[in-house]
Design a protein around this motif. Structure first.
Motif, PDB file in Angstrom:
ATOM      1  N   ALA A   1      -1.268  10.371   2.516  1.00 12.61           N
ATOM      2  CA  ALA A   1      -0.209  11.268   2.981  1.00 12.61           C
ATOM      3  C   ALA A   1       0.753  10.528   3.898  1.00 12.61           C
ATOM      4  O   ALA A   1       0.342   9.636   4.645  1.00 12.61           O
ATOM      5  N   HIS A   2       2.038  10.897   3.810  1.00 12.88           N
ATOM      6  CA  HIS A   2       3.016  10.425   4.789  1.00 12.88           C
ATOM      7  C   HIS A   2       2.784  11.197   6.081  1.00 12.88           C
ATOM      8  O   HIS A   2       2.746  12.425   6.081  1.00 12.88           O
ATOM      9  N   ILE A   3       2.654  10.466   7.186  1.00 19.16           N
ATOM     10  CA  ILE A   3       2.435  11.105   8.480  1.00 19.16           C
ATOM     11  C   ILE A   3       3.502  10.569   9.426  1.00 19.16           C
ATOM     12  O   ILE A   3       3.461   9.404   9.828  1.00 19.16           O
TER      13      ILE A   3
ATOM     14  N   THR B   1       6.169  -1.245   1.441  1.00 21.16           N
ATOM     15  CA  THR B   1       7.612  -1.460   1.288  1.00 21.16           C
ATOM     16  C   THR B   1       8.411  -0.166   1.226  1.00 21.16           C
ATOM     17  O   THR B   1       9.606  -0.170   1.486  1.00 21.16           O
ATOM     18  N   ASP B   2       7.762   0.937   0.806  1.00 23.81           N
ATOM     19  CA  ASP B   2       8.390   2.256   0.810  1.00 23.81           C
ATOM     20  C   ASP B   2       9.522   2.389  -0.210  1.00 23.81           C
ATOM     21  O   ASP B   2       9.236   2.593  -1.373  1.00 23.81           O
ATOM     22  N   VAL B   3      10.787   2.301   0.190  1.00 22.37           N
ATOM     23  CA  VAL B   3      11.880   2.663  -0.720  1.00 22.37           C
ATOM     24  C   VAL B   3      12.929   1.566  -0.850  1.00 22.37           C
ATOM     25  O   VAL B   3      13.476   1.089   0.128  1.00 22.37           O
TER      26      VAL B   3
ATOM     27  N   THR C   1       0.802  -1.226   0.000  1.00 24.05           N
ATOM     28  CA  THR C   1       0.000   0.000   0.000  1.00 24.05           C
ATOM     29  C   THR C   1       0.844   1.290   0.000  1.00 24.05           C
ATOM     30  O   THR C   1       0.295   2.371   0.186  1.00 24.05           O
ATOM     31  N   HIS C   2       2.142   1.165  -0.282  1.00 26.51           N
ATOM     32  CA  HIS C   2       2.974   2.386  -0.341  1.00 26.51           C
ATOM     33  C   HIS C   2       4.360   2.003  -0.819  1.00 26.51           C
ATOM     34  O   HIS C   2       5.121   1.343  -0.123  1.00 26.51           O
ATOM     35  N   HIS C   3       4.678   2.393  -2.050  1.00 25.68           N
ATOM     36  CA  HIS C   3       5.959   2.012  -2.650  1.00 25.68           C
ATOM     37  C   HIS C   3       6.357   3.126  -3.612  1.00 25.68           C
ATOM     38  O   HIS C   3       5.562   3.541  -4.448  1.00 25.68           O
ATOM     39  N   HIS C   4       7.605   3.593  -3.503  1.00 27.10           N
ATOM     40  CA  HIS C   4       8.093   4.640  -4.412  1.00 27.10           C
ATOM     41  C   HIS C   4       8.870   3.973  -5.548  1.00 27.10           C
ATOM     42  O   HIS C   4      10.099   3.893  -5.517  1.00 27.10           O
ATOM     43  N   GLN C   5       8.151   3.520  -6.553  1.00 25.17           N
ATOM     44  CA  GLN C   5       8.789   2.738  -7.618  1.00 25.17           C
ATOM     45  C   GLN C   5       9.743   3.566  -8.469  1.00 25.17           C
ATOM     46  O   GLN C   5      10.624   3.011  -9.115  1.00 25.17           O
TER      47      GLN C   5
ATOM     48  N   ILE D   1       0.202   7.007   5.880  1.00 28.55           N
ATOM     49  CA  ILE D   1       1.393   6.169   5.774  1.00 28.55           C
ATOM     50  C   ILE D   1       2.307   6.427   6.976  1.00 28.55           C
ATOM     51  O   ILE D   1       2.602   7.590   7.292  1.00 28.55           O
ATOM     52  N   HIS D   2       2.722   5.389   7.627  1.00 25.16           N
ATOM     53  CA  HIS D   2       3.618   5.381   8.808  1.00 25.16           C
ATOM     54  C   HIS D   2       2.855   5.651  10.106  1.00 25.16           C
ATOM     55  O   HIS D   2       2.817   4.823  10.985  1.00 25.16           O
ATOM     56  N   MET D   3       2.322   6.868  10.294  1.00 20.14           N
ATOM     57  CA  MET D   3       1.643   7.242  11.542  1.00 20.14           C
ATOM     58  C   MET D   3       2.567   7.067  12.755  1.00 20.14           C
ATOM     59  O   MET D   3       2.120   6.716  13.850  1.00 20.14           O
TER      60      MET D   3
HETATM   61 ZN   LIG Z   1       7.087   6.809   1.509  1.00 21.44          ZN
END
Ligand SMILES: [Zn+2]
Length: 572
Positions: free
Chosen positions: A298-300, A390-392, A132-136, A333-335
């Motif tokens: 949003a990244h939080i 997975t993010d980065v 649910t969150h990946h910077h491809q 995202i994150h929280m």
């Molecule tokens: Zn991110």
């Protein structure tokens, strides 16, 4: 022994122990053992020895897979449907019947007429993973920042320099051309498809121009997997002012109309609504997103100063007009590092939370908030669970087995230490900053004085089924896709993976969820299906020339590094 082999002419013996007839006696034997195990009250999902099979590696996939009305059946695998509403969700041996792009039926001994068969005996069949969150767009930067934290902390350490903000966002991201965006997105997406991740939310913060946006979207479609295109900012370039063609966020209506007018396609759109870009940006992006009926992500995280901003949003006091509030349409995202009040609001409105366990642990986002979510869920008596992200890949693999293992191990680390610190009813219950056994430890009577029974109020340790749920159906809910994917449910689209537990790193199979979460990696991902179409077959991605794509990615990497003025240093 083989005479020809002995004579020095090696023969391929792959077939030697195969049943000749796929509907023959061997299947009957398996049915018998499965029925016997069920009768004894034990199954593969508890603990029971499995009958493993080698597979017929030479068969091609069923003809016309994924085409309208075309049927095929996945036969005889150990099936986990992950369907939260089904009465029966786990089968030691069952079939999955697929027609066109949809799942028609799941269960033992399905009569499938003359449908083509995929032999899954001895294999595990489950829904594909959902990220649910990946910077491809950062695929060309893989492993560049293997030691880095988010921001330079002025310590002079190898983790502080290079760091994520200074290098990935401010140095590399601004030099991307549309063609770099395309190949980075495509390669990263295919790599995850190879890993069994059939759906992604691509947080593409690389929108320096509409051409960049279109390249990212085209790549998501060309990858041929399910995706949410996250329309985020022109990262880095917006800070240093090198993006005169930046059309974020006002290009969103054009993008939605041009690319996402149909809901009957693999890719849909999410609005990026980063709140650290300032109140005017929040006002604009959240308003546009809501006008377009898009989810707003949003990244939080506290390291970017977001805690007070999140508090204002929780009070419907966000944006520069002080009228933006959080809602059910938010994906956070994150929280990490947020206030109790903001958390209460997130739960109350039903917003979604995506946790990137390995990255948050590694890059100093703060403690992944899993224990908090469990405690809130317990107190409110409502489900409150994260999905996984997975993010980065500049810092950590986008492999989903790593995700599930990290989620489980982090949570269990904390819970196990809380239990060890809490004999006889919480006397030693620690300050969260001190999870080691206190100096003045109280013990319990008996043979194991340092092994207390868990006191009330400490969540149960996460199990393999918990993290499998996070990795599948929760991801679908988080991306508003639960009617389409996330479980093997008749009527949903067929996003399915077949996992091979007969390989050297997993055999023998004794427990299905355990084998998947605790032992597997991408070498066990044998077959990957997206909307009925087979994308990976017997360990090989179909319809892609990886060597050619890798050369293009390397050329893109060379351009990006050179333009950014960063030398490629293999031992930096
Ligand atoms: Zn991110």
């Amino acid at each position: 022994m083989c005479k020809l082999c002995d004579e020095g002419k090696p023969q391929n013996h792959d077939y030697d122990d195969k049943p000749e007839d796929h509907s023959g006696s061997r299947r009957d034997f398996l049915k018998t053992t499965a029925a016997g195990a069920a009768a004894a009250g034990a199954g593969l999902f508890g603990a029971r020895p499995a009958a493993a099979h080698d597979d017929d590696d030479r068969r091609g996939p069923p003809e016309d897979h994924g085409k309208h009305r075309r049927r095929y059946v996945i036969r005889g695998g150990s099936v986990m449907t992950m369907d939260p509403n089904a009465k029966e969700t786990e089968f030691p041996q069952a079939d999955v019947l697929i027609e066109g792009k949809k799942i028609l039926h799941v269960g033992p001994n399905i009569h499938a007429g003359d449908a083509a068969e995929i032999d899954a005996r001895g294999k595990i069949v489950m829904p594909g993973f959902i990220d649910t969150h990946h910077h491809q767009f950062e695929t060309a930067l893989r492993s560049f920042l293997a030691n880095g934290v988010l921001i330079d902390d002025k310590s002079g350490s190898k983790s502080a320099m290079p760091n994520y903000f200074g290098f990935i966002l401010l140095t590399f991201a601004p030099v991307y051309r549309p063609q770099d965006v395309y190949i980075n997105e495509l390669f990263g997406g295919l790599s995850q498809l190879d890993d069994g991740v059939t759906t992604v939310h691509d947080v593409s913060q690389i929108h320096h121009s509409p051409q960049h946006s279109d390249a990212a979207i085209q790549a998501l479609f060309d990858t041929g997997r399910r995706a949410a295109f996250g329309f985020f900012e022109s990262a880095g370039a917006a800070v240093i002012g090198t993006n005169p063609d930046n059309k974020y966020p006002q290009d969103a209506p054009r993008i939605k109309k041009q690319w996402f007018s149909s809901s009957d396609q693999l890719v849909h759109m999410i609005m990026g609504g980063e709140v650290y870009l300032g109140d005017p940006s929040t006002q604009q992006s959240w308003t546009i997103g809501r006008e377009l009926d898009l989810q707003i992500a949003a990244h939080i995280l506290s390291p970017f100063g977001i805690r007070p901003i999140m508090d204002r949003l929780a009070n419907n006091d966000g944006g520069d007009k002080h009228n933006i509030g959080i809602g059910r349409d938010n994906l956070f995202i994150h929280m990490t590092g947020m206030s109790d009040m903001a958390w209460d609001k997130v739960l109350a409105v039903g917003a979604q939370v995506s946790i990137a366990f390995p990255i948050e642990m590694n890059m100093r986002h703060g403690m992944p908030p899993i224990i908090r979510m469990q405690m809130m869920s317990e107190a409110a008596k409502v489900p409150f669970e994260p999905s996984l992200s997975t993010d980065v890949e500049c810092t950590m693999t986008a492999d989903f087995f790593t995700q599930m293992r990290s989620a489980m191990n982090l949570q269990r680390l904390v819970v196990n230490q809380m239990i060890l610190n809490s004999p006889n009813g919480n006397q030693n219950l620690p300050d969260p900053r001190n999870w080691e056994l206190p100096q003045s430890a109280v013990t319990v009577p008996g043979d194991f004085p340092y092994w207390p029974t868990p006191p009330a109020g400490i969540p149960a340790p996460l199990t393999t089924r918990d993290v499998l749920r996070y990795a599948t159906i929760n991801g679908a809910k988080a991306l508003r896709l639960e009617k389409k994917t996330g479980s093997l449910t008749p009527g949903k689209e067929a996003d399915i993976i077949i996992l091979d537990p007969t390989r050297i790193n997993v055999a023998p199979l004794n427990n299905v969820p355990g084998a998947v979460v605790s032992l597997m990696d991408r070498t066990n991902v044998e077959t990957v299906i997206v909307a009925g179409k087979i994308r990976k077959w017997k360990g090989q991605l179909l319809d892609v020339d990886i060597r050619q794509l890798r050369r293009k990615l390397e050329a893109s990497r060379d351009y990006i590094f050179s333009k950014a003025g960063i030398p490629v240093d293999l031992f930096a």
